[in-house]
Design a protein around this motif. Structure first.
Motif, PDB file in Angstrom:
ATOM      1  N   ARG A 110       0.815  -1.217   0.000  1.00 31.44           N
ATOM      2  CA  ARG A 110       0.000   0.000   0.000  1.00 31.44           C
ATOM      3  C   ARG A 110       0.849   1.268   0.000  1.00 31.44           C
ATOM      4  NH1 ARG A 110      -5.633   0.952   3.087  1.00 31.44           N
ATOM      5  NH2 ARG A 110      -5.913   3.165   2.574  1.00 31.44           N
ATOM      6  N   SER A 111       1.936   1.297   0.753  1.00 40.59           N
ATOM      7  CA  SER A 111       2.766   2.502   0.809  1.00 40.59           C
ATOM      8  C   SER A 111       3.351   2.834  -0.562  1.00 40.59           C
ATOM      9  CB  SER A 111       3.893   2.333   1.832  1.00 40.59           C
ATOM     10  OG  SER A 111       4.729   1.237   1.491  1.00 40.59           O
ATOM     11  N   LEU A 112       3.702   1.814  -1.323  1.00 43.93           N
ATOM     12  CA  LEU A 112       4.221   2.044  -2.667  1.00 43.93           C
ATOM     13  C   LEU A 112       3.110   2.515  -3.596  1.00 43.93           C
ATOM     14  CD1 LEU A 112       6.494   1.924  -4.736  1.00 43.93           C
ATOM     15  CD2 LEU A 112       6.018  -0.513  -5.019  1.00 43.93           C
ATOM     16  N   ALA A 113       1.940   1.915  -3.477  1.00 40.04           N
ATOM     17  CA  ALA A 113       0.807   2.342  -4.302  1.00 40.04           C
ATOM     18  C   ALA A 113       0.500   3.818  -4.068  1.00 40.04           C
ATOM     19  CB  ALA A 113      -0.415   1.489  -3.989  1.00 40.04           C
ATOM     20  N   LYS A 114       0.532   4.229  -2.810  1.00 39.53           N
ATOM     21  CA  LYS A 114       0.263   5.638  -2.472  1.00 39.53           C
ATOM     22  C   LYS A 114       1.313   6.551  -3.076  1.00 39.53           C
ATOM     23  CE  LYS A 114      -0.506   8.649   1.540  1.00 39.53           C
ATOM     24  NZ  LYS A 114      -0.581   8.690   3.037  1.00 39.53           N
ATOM     25  N   ALA A 115       2.586   6.169  -2.962  1.00 37.22           N
ATOM     26  CA  ALA A 115       3.679   6.989  -3.499  1.00 37.22           C
ATOM     27  C   ALA A 115       3.606   7.069  -5.024  1.00 37.22           C
ATOM     28  CB  ALA A 115       5.025   6.419  -3.057  1.00 37.22           C
ATOM     29  N   LEU A 116       3.313   5.955  -5.670  1.00 40.91           N
ATOM     30  CA  LEU A 116       3.207   5.957  -7.129  1.00 40.91           C
ATOM     31  C   LEU A 116       2.011   6.780  -7.597  1.00 40.91           C
ATOM     32  CD1 LEU A 116       4.028   2.200  -7.837  1.00 40.91           C
ATOM     33  CD2 LEU A 116       5.405   4.158  -8.557  1.00 40.91           C
ATOM     34  N   SER A 117       0.904   6.682  -6.884  1.00 49.79           N
ATOM     35  CA  SER A 117      -0.280   7.452  -7.241  1.00 49.79           C
ATOM     36  C   SER A 117       0.003   8.952  -7.186  1.00 49.79           C
ATOM     37  CB  SER A 117      -1.429   7.095  -6.297  1.00 49.79           C
ATOM     38  OG  SER A 117      -2.573   7.866  -6.578  1.00 49.79           O
ATOM     39  N   ARG A 118       0.690   9.366  -6.130  1.00 46.43           N
ATOM     40  CA  ARG A 118       1.037  10.783  -5.976  1.00 46.43           C
ATOM     41  C   ARG A 118       1.918  11.258  -7.132  1.00 46.43           C
ATOM     42  NH1 ARG A 118       4.039  10.481  -1.612  1.00 46.43           N
ATOM     43  NH2 ARG A 118       2.207  10.232  -0.271  1.00 46.43           N
ATOM     44  N   GLN A 119       2.874  10.432  -7.511  1.00 40.21           N
ATOM     45  CA  GLN A 119       3.787  10.820  -8.586  1.00 40.21           C
ATOM     46  C   GLN A 119       3.120  10.791  -9.953  1.00 40.21           C
ATOM     47  OE1 GLN A 119       6.711  12.225  -8.338  1.00 40.21           O
ATOM     48  NE2 GLN A 119       6.508  12.112  -6.096  1.00 40.21           N
ATOM     49  N   CYS A 120       2.248   9.833 -10.170  1.00 41.83           N
ATOM     50  CA  CYS A 120       1.515   9.794 -11.442  1.00 41.83           C
ATOM     51  C   CYS A 120       0.691  11.064 -11.627  1.00 41.83           C
ATOM     52  CB  CYS A 120       0.612   8.571 -11.497  1.00 41.83           C
ATOM     53  SG  CYS A 120       1.475   7.001 -11.716  1.00 41.83           S
ATOM     54  N   GLU A 121       0.068  11.486 -10.554  1.00 39.64           N
ATOM     55  CA  GLU A 121      -0.747  12.699 -10.626  1.00 39.64           C
ATOM     56  C   GLU A 121       0.112  13.933 -10.844  1.00 39.64           C
ATOM     57  OE1 GLU A 121      -4.132  15.111  -8.007  1.00 39.64           O
ATOM     58  OE2 GLU A 121      -3.253  13.256  -7.240  1.00 39.64           O
ATOM     59  N   SER A 122       1.211  14.048 -10.095  1.00 40.74           N
ATOM     60  CA  SER A 122       2.029  15.263 -10.182  1.00 40.74           C
ATOM     61  C   SER A 122       2.778  15.350 -11.510  1.00 40.74           C
ATOM     62  CB  SER A 122       3.014  15.333  -9.012  1.00 40.74           C
ATOM     63  OG  SER A 122       3.966  14.297  -9.091  1.00 40.74           O
ATOM     64  N   GLN A 123       3.178  14.202 -12.055  1.00 42.58           N
ATOM     65  CA  GLN A 123       3.915  14.203 -13.320  1.00 42.58           C
ATOM     66  C   GLN A 123       3.012  14.082 -14.541  1.00 42.58           C
ATOM     67  OE1 GLN A 123       7.445  11.663 -13.497  1.00 42.58           O
ATOM     68  NE2 GLN A 123       7.494  11.513 -11.271  1.00 42.58           N
ATOM     69  N   GLU A 124       1.715  13.830 -14.300  1.00 42.95           N
ATOM     70  CA  GLU A 124       0.758  13.590 -15.380  1.00 42.95           C
ATOM     71  C   GLU A 124       1.281  12.503 -16.322  1.00 42.95           C
ATOM     72  OE1 GLU A 124      -0.103  17.346 -17.200  1.00 42.95           O
ATOM     73  OE2 GLU A 124      -1.358  17.992 -15.528  1.00 42.95           O
ATOM     74  N   ARG A 125       1.769  11.456 -15.690  1.00 37.41           N
ATOM     75  CA  ARG A 125       2.314  10.306 -16.429  1.00 37.41           C
ATOM     76  C   ARG A 125       1.777   9.046 -15.759  1.00 37.41           C
ATOM     77  NH1 ARG A 125       6.327   8.238 -19.679  1.00 37.41           N
ATOM     78  NH2 ARG A 125       7.618   6.592 -18.771  1.00 37.41           N
ATOM     79  N   HIS A 126       1.309   8.106 -16.551  1.00 37.45           N
ATOM     80  CA  HIS A 126       0.618   6.954 -15.984  1.00 37.45           C
ATOM     81  C   HIS A 126       1.149   5.644 -16.578  1.00 37.45           C
ATOM     82  CE1 HIS A 126      -2.280   9.572 -13.973  1.00 37.45           C
ATOM     83  NE2 HIS A 126      -2.220  10.308 -15.065  1.00 37.45           N
ATOM     84  N   PRO A 127       2.348   5.230 -16.148  1.00 36.86           N
ATOM     85  CA  PRO A 127       2.872   3.952 -16.640  1.00 36.86           C
ATOM     86  C   PRO A 127       1.962   2.799 -16.235  1.00 36.86           C
ATOM     87  CG  PRO A 127       4.164   4.747 -14.769  1.00 36.86           C
ATOM     88  CD  PRO A 127       3.243   5.857 -15.158  1.00 36.86           C
ATOM     89  N   ALA A 128       1.977   1.756 -17.046  1.00 37.90           N
ATOM     90  CA  ALA A 128       1.243   0.549 -16.689  1.00 37.90           C
ATOM     91  C   ALA A 128       1.860  -0.061 -15.435  1.00 37.90           C
ATOM     92  CB  ALA A 128       1.274  -0.452 -17.832  1.00 37.90           C
TER      93      ALA A 128
END
Length: 232
Positions: A110-128
């Motif tokens: 979960r901690s990784l999912a949260k960190a990745l979600s934050r970065q996807c939003e801030s970078q407007e990039r959504h890797p698979a």
């Protein structure tokens, strides 16, 4: 690397592709339905360049720092390449991972999912993203436990809005891998996930016969690895 090393990479790719085609034929599958990820951990830009020259376009790295040092220049030279993170990911490397990789195979907590979600939003990039499942319930290995996988997949999709497309596993060493491939396929099917990252140099043919959509092959292509004394 010497010229003979370069020829070895081309020959390795040719052998792997032939064996993949044979496995697809046995399984009644189309060759183009299985993606070959060339795992280039510890191999430098010259080795990757040789693989690209032999037609390979999809590569896997295990470490964010190694990829960060190696791949910006390679991406400039070969913009049609696709880069996968196939090793464990620390939450504090989420920013770099989202920026660098097209696909992340090691979403497992979960901690990784949260960190990745934050970065996807801030970078407007959504890797698979692929959820890593610890199919062997091995204490020393990363991955969500099989009986927790459904809830974790739903969490990643619904709460964190991650682009979860499939699952990944690494079967226990020294055990038949087929039951683990079958278990992963069942979890994927009931969650509507199409991508199955399973199979490495020692068992990729079996993985294809059990539904793998991508296989992660390193030593069979690049040869034996030499690890730095300090590690990573």
């Amino acid at each position: 690397m010497s010229t003979s090393d370069y020829r070895g990479i081309a020959d390795g790719l040719s052998r792997v592709r032939e064996q993949m085609a044979a496995a697809c034929a046995r399984a009644g599958r189309a060759v183009e339905d299985v993606q070959l990820i060339a795992a280039c951990k510890t191999f430098g830009a010259d080795a990757v360049s040789e693989a690209v020259g032999s037609g390979q376009r999809v590569f896997g790295e295990n470490y964010v720092q190694e990829a960060k040092a190696k791949w910006p220049g390679l991406k400039d030279r070969f913009p049609d390449t696709e880069l996968h993170l196939i090793g464990p990911l620390q939450s504090n490397k989420a920013r770099e991972a989202v920026a660098l990789f097209d696909v992340i195979h090691s979403l497992d907590r979960r901690s990784l999912a949260k960190a990745l979600s934050r970065q996807c939003e801030s970078q407007e990039r959504h890797p698979a993203m692929l959820v890593q499942v610890n199919t062997g319930v091995e204490r020393q290995k990363s991955g969500v436990l099989p009986d927790e996988a459904d809830d974790f997949i739903a969490l990643c999709r619904d709460l964190y809005q991650l682009n979860v497309t499939g699952l990944m596993c690494i079967p226990p060493a020294g055990m038949p891998p087929e039951p683990h491939f079958d278990l992963l396929a069942k979890i994927a099917e009931r969650n509507g996930l199409g991508a199955l990252s399973m199979g490495m140099s020692s068992d990729y043919a079996a993985a294809i016969e059990h539904g793998a959509t991508s296989v992660r092959v390193g030593s069979a292509i690049f040869g034996s690895r030499s690890y730095p004394a300090t590690g990573q």
